[in-house]
Design a protein around this motif. Structure first.
Motif, PDB file in Angstrom:
ATOM      1  N   HIS A 294     -13.821   7.786   0.487  1.00  0.00           N
ATOM      2  CA  HIS A 294     -14.393   9.198   0.555  1.00  0.00           C
ATOM      3  C   HIS A 294     -14.655   9.738  -0.557  1.00  0.00           C
ATOM      4  N   LEU A 295     -15.547  10.812  -0.887  1.00  0.00           N
ATOM      5  CA  LEU A 295     -15.797  11.261  -2.148  1.00  0.00           C
ATOM      6  C   LEU A 295     -14.794  11.659  -2.794  1.00  0.00           C
ATOM      7  N   LEU A 296     -13.544  12.106  -2.207  1.00  0.00           N
ATOM      8  CA  LEU A 296     -12.523  12.879  -3.000  1.00  0.00           C
ATOM      9  C   LEU A 296     -11.056  12.179  -2.492  1.00  0.00           C
ATOM     10  N   ARG A 297     -11.251  11.282  -1.424  1.00  0.00           N
ATOM     11  CA  ARG A 297     -10.052  10.586  -1.109  1.00  0.00           C
ATOM     12  C   ARG A 297     -10.355   9.059  -1.283  1.00  0.00           C
ATOM     13  N   ASN A 298      -9.372   8.326  -2.116  1.00  0.00           N
ATOM     14  CA  ASN A 298      -9.677   6.880  -2.253  1.00  0.00           C
ATOM     15  C   ASN A 298      -8.518   6.155  -2.619  1.00  0.00           C
ATOM     16  N   ASP A 299      -8.441   4.918  -2.967  1.00  0.00           N
ATOM     17  CA  ASP A 299      -7.184   4.359  -3.186  1.00  0.00           C
ATOM     18  C   ASP A 299      -7.416   3.397  -4.551  1.00  0.00           C
TER      19      ASP A 299
ATOM     20  N   LYS B 197       0.847  -1.102  -0.060  1.00  0.00           N
ATOM     21  CA  LYS B 197      -0.012  -0.080  -0.142  1.00  0.00           C
ATOM     22  C   LYS B 197       0.972   1.357   0.104  1.00  0.00           C
ATOM     23  N   ILE B 198       1.199   1.832  -1.141  1.00  0.00           N
ATOM     24  CA  ILE B 198       2.244   2.732  -1.470  1.00  0.00           C
ATOM     25  C   ILE B 198       1.525   3.955  -1.560  1.00  0.00           C
TER      26      ILE B 198
ATOM     27  N   GLN C  63      -0.812  10.259  -9.507  1.00  0.00           N
ATOM     28  CA  GLN C  63      -2.292  10.306  -8.912  1.00  0.00           C
ATOM     29  C   GLN C  63      -2.090  10.725  -7.453  1.00  0.00           C
ATOM     30  N   ALA C  64      -1.347  11.331  -6.874  1.00  0.00           N
ATOM     31  CA  ALA C  64      -0.960  11.642  -5.512  1.00  0.00           C
ATOM     32  C   ALA C  64      -2.359  12.662  -4.974  1.00  0.00           C
ATOM     33  N   ASP C  65      -2.839  13.457  -5.932  1.00  0.00           N
ATOM     34  CA  ASP C  65      -3.634  14.484  -5.553  1.00  0.00           C
ATOM     35  C   ASP C  65      -5.174  13.718  -5.330  1.00  0.00           C
ATOM     36  N   GLN C  66      -5.416  12.510  -5.926  1.00  0.00           N
ATOM     37  CA  GLN C  66      -6.600  11.917  -5.770  1.00  0.00           C
ATOM     38  C   GLN C  66      -6.698  10.719  -5.079  1.00  0.00           C
ATOM     39  N   PHE C  67      -5.585   9.885  -4.989  1.00  0.00           N
ATOM     40  CA  PHE C  67      -5.517   8.588  -4.350  1.00  0.00           C
ATOM     41  C   PHE C  67      -4.605   8.759  -3.284  1.00  0.00           C
ATOM     42  N   ASP C  68      -5.101   7.753  -1.754  1.00  0.00           N
ATOM     43  CA  ASP C  68      -4.139   7.968  -0.762  1.00  0.00           C
ATOM     44  C   ASP C  68      -3.162   7.019  -0.964  1.00  0.00           C
ATOM     45  N   ARG C  69      -3.298   5.734  -1.600  1.00  0.00           N
ATOM     46  CA  ARG C  69      -2.391   4.592  -1.565  1.00  0.00           C
ATOM     47  C   ARG C  69      -2.855   4.011  -3.022  1.00  0.00           C
ATOM     48  N   ILE C  70      -1.825   3.294  -3.438  1.00  0.00           N
ATOM     49  CA  ILE C  70      -1.767   2.441  -4.633  1.00  0.00           C
ATOM     50  C   ILE C  70      -1.580   1.044  -3.899  1.00  0.00           C
ATOM     51  N   ILE C  71      -2.553   0.111  -3.883  1.00  0.00           N
ATOM     52  CA  ILE C  71      -2.720  -1.031  -3.480  1.00  0.00           C
ATOM     53  C   ILE C  71      -2.424  -2.253  -4.603  1.00  0.00           C
ATOM     54  N   MET C  72      -1.488  -2.970  -4.160  1.00  0.00           N
ATOM     55  CA  MET C  72      -0.821  -3.912  -5.150  1.00  0.00           C
ATOM     56  C   MET C  72      -0.358  -5.248  -4.700  1.00  0.00           C
ATOM     57  N   ASN C  73      -0.789  -6.456  -5.158  1.00  0.00           N
ATOM     58  CA  ASN C  73      -0.524  -7.728  -4.846  1.00  0.00           C
ATOM     59  C   ASN C  73       0.445  -8.248  -5.648  1.00  0.00           C
ATOM     60  N   THR C  74       1.522  -8.519  -5.200  1.00  0.00           N
ATOM     61  CA  THR C  74       2.714  -9.113  -6.187  1.00  0.00           C
ATOM     62  C   THR C  74       3.457 -10.332  -5.275  1.00  0.00           C
ATOM     63  N   PRO C  75       3.913 -11.449  -6.157  1.00  0.00           N
ATOM     64  CA  PRO C  75       4.710 -12.333  -5.887  1.00  0.00           C
ATOM     65  C   PRO C  75       6.318 -12.017  -5.971  1.00  0.00           C
ATOM     66  N   ASP C  76       6.550 -10.771  -6.403  1.00  0.00           N
ATOM     67  CA  ASP C  76       8.069 -10.238  -6.682  1.00  0.00           C
ATOM     68  C   ASP C  76       8.562  -9.989  -5.425  1.00  0.00           C
ATOM     69  N   GLU C  77       9.518 -10.632  -5.048  1.00  0.00           N
ATOM     70  CA  GLU C  77      10.273 -10.326  -3.562  1.00  0.00           C
ATOM     71  C   GLU C  77      10.997  -9.021  -3.527  1.00  0.00           C
ATOM     72  N   TYR C  78      11.404  -8.469  -4.705  1.00  0.00           N
ATOM     73  CA  TYR C  78      12.257  -7.508  -5.168  1.00  0.00           C
ATOM     74  C   TYR C  78      11.642  -6.257  -5.384  1.00  0.00           C
ATOM     75  N   PHE C  79      10.365  -6.270  -5.476  1.00  0.00           N
ATOM     76  CA  PHE C  79       9.265  -5.024  -5.913  1.00  0.00           C
ATOM     77  C   PHE C  79       9.632  -3.934  -4.907  1.00  0.00           C
ATOM     78  N   HIS C  80      10.108  -3.927  -3.677  1.00  0.00           N
ATOM     79  CA  HIS C  80      10.166  -2.618  -2.870  1.00  0.00           C
ATOM     80  C   HIS C  80      11.679  -1.867  -3.409  1.00  0.00           C
ATOM     81  N   TYR C  81      12.320  -2.432  -4.244  1.00  0.00           N
ATOM     82  CA  TYR C  81      13.446  -1.792  -4.604  1.00  0.00           C
ATOM     83  C   TYR C  81      13.067  -0.535  -5.533  1.00  0.00           C
ATOM     84  N   LEU C  82      12.021  -1.090  -6.156  1.00  0.00           N
ATOM     85  CA  LEU C  82      11.523   0.067  -7.345  1.00  0.00           C
ATOM     86  C   LEU C  82      11.040   1.339  -6.718  1.00  0.00           C
ATOM     87  N   ILE C  83      10.585   1.294  -5.460  1.00  0.00           N
ATOM     88  CA  ILE C  83       9.838   2.242  -4.646  1.00  0.00           C
ATOM     89  C   ILE C  83      10.801   3.108  -3.909  1.00  0.00           C
TER      90      ILE C  83
END
Length: 411
Positions: free
Chosen positions: A221-226, A142-143, A250-270
């Motif tokens: 919320h009407l203006l804040r979502n994921d 949840k990024i 998308q930072a002005d409209q969404f609080d978090r980007i939710i993503m499911n992944t089996p990639d154990e290295y994904f956090h290196y991208l962020i």
């Protein structure tokens, strides 16, 4: 006496009732029942995708979905079975209905010539006792959007057009052909990809589609979502960067980007994968994802498996290896197989003496052949035995994989 068979169309309604009660946590029961009945009826009309039920005294006590998949298995393609929607009538729980369903599924897929079967477990210990081994963990991130890398452009991105659907599926299959564990999309998977509640953005270069991202919204919320990313498929890192740039914006409209992944290295991208939770360690350590058990895999037929893998190179190793599998649940797979590895190519041997013997449960062998765990780790935990310890490193190298399995298919 039990009988398990494909359900007739008139019996789908009875299975829908059973499945709705078994998976009642998925939402409103009336809506769930309606959607299940529509979906199960659709599946039962497809080739290679059916609903089977278990009957006693002509009464339906439970059922499951059985699907034929093409999976990238190491460096080759293999037919594997998929077991889904296993559901038992609440009145008949603890009467070995699920056990008999899985026994039937194993026999069914073996008779179709498949060497492996896979499923998402509702209880890991239940399926591990039946010889299924763990795959890799599924990680949920949840990024905050601003932590995705920002490239210089997203000029190639655009909304999916109706006439581009075939190109999107072709893009997925190119990705699947390069990644161990990925399943080709079945007709039902394609229908799911293009469902009405998802949006799809594509990376377009000329007439070609080199990537796509399917997503939906989680209302807060009407203006804040994921924003929930369901699939992110890309041909190369340039394509990936444009999708990241889109998410960054998308930072002005969404609080978090939710993503499911089996990639154990994904956090290196962020730049900061922190998910906003701090309770996990009660310390300065930041929680950045939560994990779940992903797919579990089960070998059904050792000899068939190594025939399927005859063109795969097991890391150029030379060794005659006797593999003794303990498989109490599916006796057809219990016993020993001698595999002769010559420069990494495997063939079944009937007359050679083995250099070394290994012994392990089918569940652990299934995890190892998929590359989810190493032989060295199984030895370390006492989950495997070897006749000569000097061969531990050689056997470990035989089953090391360049990639850990990943799968984006739900069933």
């Amino acid at each position: 006496m039990s009988q398990t068979r494909k359900l007739l169309e008139k019996e789908i309604e009875d299975f829908t009732w059973i499945a709705t009660n078994a998976y009642c946590g998925f939402g409103d029961l009336d809506k769930l029942r309606h959607s299940y009945q529509e979906f199960f009826t659709y599946l039962n009309q497809l080739e290679g995708d059916s609903i089977f039920g278990l009957f006693r005294d002509e009464k339906l006590l439970g059922g499951m979905r059985l699907t034929d998949f093409n999976m990238k298995l190491l460096s080759t393609k293999a037919k594997v079975g998929g077991i889904g929607c296993v559901a038992v009538d609440l009145v008949h729980k603890k009467e070995k209905v699920a056990k008999e369903l899985i026994e039937f599924a194993c026999t069914y897929f073996k008779e179709k010539g498949m060497s492996m079967v896979t499923l998402y477990p509702f209880r890991a210990d239940f399926y591990k006792n039946m010889g299924f081994g763990y795959g890799v963990a599924l990680r949920q991130y949840k990024i905050e959007p601003s932590y995705f890398p920002k490239g210089t452009t997203k000029e190639h991105l655009g909304w999916l057009k109706e006439e581009e659907k075939d190109a999107v599926v072709a893009c997925y299959h190119r990705f699947a052909d390069k990644h161990h564990g990925m399943m080709d999309k079945t007709e039902a998977c394609i229908k799911r990809l293009f469902r009405k509640d998802t949006r799809i953005i594509c990376y377009k270069k000329g007439d070609a589609i080199l990537g796509y991202m399917s997503f939906s919204y989680k209302k807060k919320h009407l203006l804040r979502n994921d924003l929930i990313v369901h699939e992110l498929i890309y041909d190369n890192h340039h394509v990936l960067l444009e999708f990241c740039t889109f998410l960054h914006a998308q930072a002005d409209q969404f609080d978090r980007i939710i993503m499911n992944t089996p990639d154990e290295y994904f956090h290196y991208l962020i730049s900061n994968p922190n998910n906003g939770q701090y309770q996990a360690f009660d310390s300065v350590k930041n929680e950045y994802n939560v994990t779940a058990i992903g797919l579990m895999y089960r070998v059904l037929d050792m000899k068939k498996l190594f025939k399927v893998l005859s063109s795969h190179n097991f890391n150029h190793q030379h060794c005659t290896l006797k593999i003794t599998i303990k498989d109490d649940f599916f006796k057809a797979n219990d016993g020993s197989t001698i595999i002769d590895f010559k420069d990494g190519r495997a063939s079944i041997s009937n007359d050679k003496d083995a250099d070394v013997v290994i012994e392990l449960n089918n569940s652990d062998f299934s995890s190892m052949i998929m590359g989810a765990v190493t032989f060295r780790t199984l030895i370390q935990y006492g989950l495997a035995k070897i006749s000569h310890e000097s061969y531990i490193e050689k056997v470990n190298k035989i089953f090391l994989t360049e990639q850990k399995p990943q799968c984006k298919t739900e069933f």
